[in-house]
Design an enzyme around this catalytic site. Structure first.
Site, mmCIF file in Angstrom:
data_model
loop_
_atom_site.group_PDB
_atom_site.id
_atom_site.type_symbol
_atom_site.label_atom_id
_atom_site.label_comp_id
_atom_site.label_asym_id
_atom_site.label_seq_id
_atom_site.Cartn_x
_atom_site.Cartn_y
_atom_site.Cartn_z
ATOM 1 N N PRO A 89 0.824 -1.300 0.189
ATOM 2 C CA PRO A 89 -0.069 0.149 0.065
ATOM 3 C C PRO A 89 0.799 1.232 -0.198
ATOM 4 C CG PRO A 89 -0.286 -1.060 2.124
ATOM 5 C CD PRO A 89 0.882 -1.918 1.081
ATOM 6 N N GLU A 116 1.933 -7.883 9.166
ATOM 7 C CA GLU A 116 2.188 -6.186 8.994
ATOM 8 C C GLU A 116 3.071 -5.927 7.939
ATOM 9 O OE1 GLU A 116 0.688 -4.004 11.168
ATOM 10 O OE2 GLU A 116 -0.552 -5.815 11.803
ATOM 11 N N ARG A 154 -2.989 -9.965 -20.530
ATOM 12 C CA ARG A 154 -3.886 -9.711 -21.632
ATOM 13 C C ARG A 154 -3.125 -8.671 -22.700
ATOM 14 N NH1 ARG A 154 -7.269 -5.693 -21.692
ATOM 15 N NH2 ARG A 154 -9.118 -7.195 -22.059
ATOM 16 N N ASP A 169 -9.716 -0.590 -24.834
ATOM 17 C CA ASP A 169 -10.090 -0.863 -23.289
ATOM 18 C C ASP A 169 -10.010 0.507 -22.614
ATOM 19 O OD1 ASP A 169 -10.577 -3.490 -23.337
ATOM 20 O OD2 ASP A 169 -8.473 -4.058 -22.665
#
Length: 274
Positions: A89, A116, A154, A169
Site C-alpha cells: 500500500p 504487518e 492480456r 479498453d
C-alpha cells in the site's frame, strides 16, 4: 513472459491465472507463472517466516532470510534479468500506463507480503519498486499480484482473440471506454442507439469517441485534466454536454446521447495520450 511469485500462498494466484484470457495465455506459451514459498526456505522445526516487530505493536513482520532465499532461488531459475516488485500500500498506484510498462518486461518477480508487512531491510536490498492497486489494505499481496498477472497477460501479443480489444479498453488512450450493446435491438430496458446499426463506420467511430469523452467527463473528470484533447475531441465533448444540459439524453449517461452528425467533420479515430 515469465512471472515468479514469492508468496506463502502461491497456489492462490495460480488458480486465478488458470481461467479465461490469462489461462489461454498460459496454454499458448505467452505467460509462465512460477510460485516460490518462503516457508520452504525457513529454518527450524516450525519453519517460521515471521517474528514480532522491534519497538512493540500488534502483528508480525515477515523475516528477511526466508524471503531473500526465495527471491534468490527465483532469480537463479532463469538467466533473464528479473525486476522485483513488492505489492505494498506504500507503493506507486497501478494504472494502465504502468501495466503497459510491466507487460514489456521479459521477467518479473512479484513479492507478496503478509501480516504487518516485510522487514524494511529486505525491501531496501532486494526490491526494485513497490506497487499498490489502491488506497486500501488487504490481508496479503496475493490479490494484488493476481491483478498484475491478469493485466499484463492480456497485453501479451496473441493473448486476446482480437488485438483491437486491448486497444479499445478503458484507460488505453487515457479515457474510459464507450458503452457497448448487443442483441436484441429492442428490449424492455431500452433500444440500441441507431448509429451503431447504420453501417457507417466513420460515424460509429465518432460516436464511440464522443461517448468515451462524455463518460470520462461525467465519471472521471480527473482523467480529462491530464489528457491532451484535440480540437475535434473538444467539439465532440461540447456537443455531448450541450445535449445533456438540454435534457435530450435522459438521465445521466445511461441513454447514450446520439449527438454525432454527418455534417460534423470531427474524426473519432484519433487517440488521446494518457
Amino acid at each position: 513472459m515469465r512471472i515468479d511469485l514469492i508468496s506463502l500462498f502461491p497456489e492462490f494466484v495460480a488458480q486465478c491465472a488458470a481461467f479465461g484470457v490469462v489461462g489461454r495465455a498460459g496454454e499458448r506459451g505467452l505467460l509462465s507463472l512460477y510460485g516460490w514459498n518462503p516457508r520452504d526456505y525457513a529454518e527450524g522445526n516450525y519453519r517460521r517466516v515471521d517474528e514480532r516487530p522491534f519497538g512493540g505493536g500488534p502483528g508480525m513482520v515477515m523475516l528477511i532470510e526466508p524471503l531473500r532465499a526465495a527471491i534468490r532461488a527465483a532469480r537463479a531459475a532463469d538467466p533473464a534479468p528479473a525486476r522485483v516488485i513488492y505489492m505494498s500500500p506504500q507503493g506507486a498506484r497501478l494504472d494502465q500506463a504502468k501495466v503497459r510498462e510491466l507487460a514489456g518486461h521479459e521477467r518479473m518477480i512479484l513479492l507478496c507480503g503478509r501480516y504487518e508487512g516485510v522487514d524494511e531491510r529486505l525491501i531496501q536490498a532486494e526490491v526494485d519498486e513497490e506497487i499498490s492497486i489502491g488506497d486500501y489494505v488487504l490481508s496479503g499481496g496475493e490479490l494484488a499480484a493476481a491483478v498484475i498477472v491478469d493485466a499484463v497477460a492480456r497485453l501479451q501479443e496473441g493473448a486476446l482473440g482480437d488485438a483491437e480489444s486491448a486497444v479499445q479498453d478503458s484507460f488505453e488512450d487515457g479515457l474510459l471506454d464507450c458503452p457497448h450493446y448487443t442483441r436484441p435491438v429492442e428490449h424492455e430496458l431500452g433500444s440500441v442507439p441507431a448509429v451503431l446499426m447504420s453501417g457507417n463506420h466513420a460515424h460509429i467511430a465518432k460516436w464511440r469517441r464522443q461517448q468515451s469523452l462524455g463518460r470520462t467527463w461525467q465519471r472521471r473528470p480527473d482523467l480529462l485534466d491530464e489528457a491532451a484533447l484535440s480540437k475535434a475531441d473538444r467539439k465532440l465533448l461540447d456537443a455531448y454536454r450541450a445535449e445533456l444540459t438540454a435534457g435530450q439524453a435522459g438521465q445521466g449517461d445511461q441513454a447514450a446521447p446520439e449527438t454525432v452528425s454527418s455534417a460534423d467533420p470531427a474524426s473519432g479515430s484519433g487517440k488521446t495520450p494518457g
